[in-house]
Motif scaffolding. Sequence first.
Motif, PDB file in Angstrom:
ATOM      1  N   UNK A  34      -1.770  -7.756  -7.859  1.00 57.97           N
ATOM      2  CA  UNK A  34      -2.006  -6.463  -7.219  1.00 57.97           C
ATOM      3  C   UNK A  34      -2.114  -5.426  -8.323  1.00 57.97           C
ATOM      4  N   UNK A  35      -3.215  -4.715  -8.338  1.00 57.31           N
ATOM      5  CA  UNK A  35      -3.401  -3.711  -9.385  1.00 57.31           C
ATOM      6  C   UNK A  35      -3.420  -2.322  -8.759  1.00 57.31           C
ATOM      7  N   UNK A  36      -2.524  -1.485  -9.234  1.00 59.64           N
ATOM      8  CA  UNK A  36      -2.463  -0.104  -8.774  1.00 59.64           C
ATOM      9  C   UNK A  36      -3.282   0.771  -9.706  1.00 59.64           C
ATOM     10  N   UNK A  37      -3.438   2.021  -9.292  1.00 60.37           N
ATOM     11  CA  UNK A  37      -4.185   2.904 -10.170  1.00 60.37           C
ATOM     12  C   UNK A  37      -3.301   3.509 -11.254  1.00 60.37           C
ATOM     13  N   UNK A  38      -2.003   3.335 -11.131  1.00 56.28           N
ATOM     14  CA  UNK A  38      -1.157   3.826 -12.221  1.00 56.28           C
ATOM     15  C   UNK A  38       0.051   2.920 -12.436  1.00 56.28           C
ATOM     16  N   UNK A  39       0.598   3.042 -13.621  1.00 51.66           N
ATOM     17  CA  UNK A  39       1.785   2.282 -13.987  1.00 51.66           C
ATOM     18  C   UNK A  39       2.964   2.660 -13.093  1.00 51.66           C
ATOM     19  N   UNK A  40       3.079   3.952 -12.799  1.00 49.72           N
ATOM     20  CA  UNK A  40       4.221   4.423 -12.005  1.00 49.72           C
ATOM     21  C   UNK A  40       4.216   3.812 -10.603  1.00 49.72           C
ATOM     22  N   UNK A  41       3.048   3.730 -10.037  1.00 42.94           N
ATOM     23  CA  UNK A  41       2.953   3.118  -8.706  1.00 42.94           C
ATOM     24  C   UNK A  41       3.397   1.658  -8.765  1.00 42.94           C
ATOM     25  N   UNK A  89       0.802  -1.225   0.000  1.00 41.14           N
ATOM     26  CA  UNK A  89       0.000   0.000   0.000  1.00 41.14           C
ATOM     27  C   UNK A  89       0.833   1.272   0.000  1.00 41.14           C
ATOM     28  N   UNK A  90       2.063   1.193   0.475  1.00 33.59           N
ATOM     29  CA  UNK A  90       2.830   2.431   0.549  1.00 33.59           C
ATOM     30  C   UNK A  90       3.297   2.916  -0.816  1.00 33.59           C
ATOM     31  N   UNK A  91       3.130   2.108  -1.849  1.00 32.20           N
ATOM     32  CA  UNK A  91       3.624   2.528  -3.168  1.00 32.20           C
ATOM     33  C   UNK A  91       2.547   3.152  -4.046  1.00 32.20           C
ATOM     34  N   UNK A  92       1.326   3.097  -3.567  1.00 31.10           N
ATOM     35  CA  UNK A  92       0.283   3.709  -4.377  1.00 31.10           C
ATOM     36  C   UNK A  92      -1.067   3.178  -3.976  1.00 31.10           C
ATOM     37  N   UNK A  93      -2.064   3.592  -4.724  1.00 27.14           N
ATOM     38  CA  UNK A  93      -3.394   3.156  -4.328  1.00 27.14           C
ATOM     39  C   UNK A  93      -3.750   1.860  -5.045  1.00 27.14           C
ATOM     40  N   UNK A  94      -4.116   0.905  -4.248  1.00 26.08           N
ATOM     41  CA  UNK A  94      -4.360  -0.442  -4.756  1.00 26.08           C
ATOM     42  C   UNK A  94      -5.822  -0.590  -5.156  1.00 26.08           C
ATOM     43  N   UNK A  95      -6.028  -0.900  -6.429  1.00 26.27           N
ATOM     44  CA  UNK A  95      -7.405  -1.076  -6.908  1.00 26.27           C
ATOM     45  C   UNK A  95      -7.903  -2.480  -6.696  1.00 26.27           C
ATOM     46  N   UNK A  96      -6.973  -3.399  -6.756  1.00 23.57           N
ATOM     47  CA  UNK A  96      -7.381  -4.789  -6.633  1.00 23.57           C
ATOM     48  C   UNK A  96      -6.238  -5.578  -6.041  1.00 23.57           C
ATOM     49  N   UNK A  97      -6.588  -6.510  -5.224  1.00 23.57           N
ATOM     50  CA  UNK A  97      -5.569  -7.378  -4.661  1.00 23.57           C
ATOM     51  C   UNK A  97      -6.191  -8.754  -4.506  1.00 23.57           C
ATOM     52  N   UNK A  98      -5.641  -9.708  -5.181  1.00 24.95           N
ATOM     53  CA  UNK A  98      -6.222 -11.050  -5.183  1.00 24.95           C
ATOM     54  C   UNK A  98      -5.150 -12.091  -4.919  1.00 24.95           C
TER      55      UNK A  98
END
Length: 490
Positions: free
Chosen positions: A173-180, A149-158
Motif C-alpha cells: 500500500x503506497x500513500x502519498x506521504x510518509x506521515x500517512x 483509506x482513513x489514514x491518507x490518500x492511497x496511491x497504489x494498492x496491490x
Amino acid sequence: MATLTNGQVDGTNGLVNGLSHSHSPAGCGGTIPMKDHDAIKLFIGQIPRNLDEKDLRPLFEEFGKIYELTVLKDRFTGMHKGCAFLTYCARESALKAQNALHEQKTLPGMNRPIQVKPADSESRGEDRKLFVGMLNKQQSEDDVRRLFESFGSIEECTILRGPDGNSKGCAFVKYSSHAEAQAAISSLHGSQTMPGASSSLVVKFADTDKERTIRRMQQMAGQMGIFNPIALQFGAYGAYAQVQQQQAALMASVGQGGYLSPMAAFAAAQMQHMATINGLPGGPMTPTSGGSTPPGIGAPTVTSIPSPISVNGFTGMPPPQANGQPEAVYTNGIHPYPVLQEVGGCFLSSLSEAQSPTAADSLQQAYTGVQQYAAYPAAYGQISQAFPQPPPIIPQQQREGPEGCNLFIYHLPQEFGDVELMQMFLPFGNVISSKVFVDRATNQSKCFGFVSFDNPGSAQAAIQSMNGFQIGMKRLKVQLKRPKDANRPY
DNA sequence: TTTCATT
C-alpha cells in the motif's frame, strides 16, 4: 486476432490493432521534440518482450507528443526487460496516458495489466510504501483499500499474487506521504487478526532495495544448488559457464557504480573465488573502483587476498576490512572468510551510513544476514578445490577437540556426508574431525552431525557465521556440543 | 508474509 495471441507482432501494426485508434498527433512530424520543464517520466510495465519502441510508440502517441520512449534492456545481453520509460513533451499527456492506460488493459501474452505511472526516479516512493502481511487470502484490493483509506490518500494498492492469481496474503500500500504511512502502521499493525491468518495483521514499511537484495541472495543461495555437494563437485564448471554473462554485468555495474544485481555479484564472487583457488588469473575482474566509488564497492579485490590454497590459511586470518568497518560490528571480532565478505561489504557499505556506536546493533543485525551468506561460498571454494586437486586432509579417525571446540550441527542437507560437513566448516579453522550421523538401517543421513576444531575461537567463528545459515528452506543450527556427561541424571 | 520490471 491471431497475430497478437501468438505474440507475433509485425512491428507496423500488431499492437496498435488492439489498442489504439490509429491516431497520429498532428503537426509534430519531423520537429525536434522539446519537453516541458514539468514533464513527468513514466514507468511502463507489463510490456510483452517482443514489443520494441516502434511497436509501443503508436499506443502512447495518442495521448500526446512523445519526447522519449526507451524500452529497458539488459545492459549486456540486450534482453528486453519487459518495461520502459516514457516521457511526453507535455506533463498533461503523461497524466492522460496514466489515467487511460494504467491497469486498464492487459497486453497480449501478459497476465497482469499494463502499468503506466511515474517512474521511481520522479518521486522516491520507498518511504511511504507499506508492506501488509497476514491478510486473509480472500481479501481483495478494495478490501485492503477500505482498511487503509482513513489514514491518507492511497496511491497504489496491490495484493501480491502467485502465478495462479491466488493471493499470497500480503499486499503493498503506497500513500502519498510518509506521515500517512506511519499513521497507518501505528493504528493497524497488530490491531486485528484476519480470519484464517496465523497471526495478527502486519503493517510495516516495505523492504528497501538493500533488504530485498539480501533476501534475494539468501533465496538464491538455496536455489542454485550450490549447497548440494554433488552439484558442487560435478556441476561447478557448468555453473561457471552459466554465470559468465552475469560476471560481465557485475564488472560493468561496479565500474560505473551502478546497481549490482545480486545474482551477478554472487556468481562473480563464486567464480572469482574459484579462479583464485585454481591459481587462474581473475579474468576481467580488475578492480575499477576509484574516484567517487565508496570503499568496498569495488570488485572483490581478490588480488589483495592471500591465496587460500592452504587449508590452514583460513585459520584465524583477519580479513581485510571492507569499508573500514569498525571491529565492533563483528561479534567478538571474529571474522567470516574474506572473499565474499567484500561483496557483502559492497551491499552493506551503503547500509552502514551514519555509523555510530548506537548504530552498532542494527549494523550487527545487517551483518548477520550477509555474514551468513558470505560464509558459505568460502566453503564452496574449498569444495571446488577438491575437484581438480586432491581433497584436503580427511580425518582418519574421530577426534574430539577440547571443550568449546566441538560443534553440534543440525538441519544439514540430506546429501551432506562427513566430507561435505568438514568442507563447510574449514573456512573457520582446522577441522580435526567431522561426522554426519547416519541411520544404520537405511544409511541415510540423519541430517545432524558434529565438527571439532582445534581451538575454541574457530568454533565460535563457525557458530557466528553458520548458525542460522539458510540452506534451501532450512536454517542450520550450529551450537557447541554438550559435554559428554551433561544432562545425564544417572 | 516482500512484488515482474525503474535507464
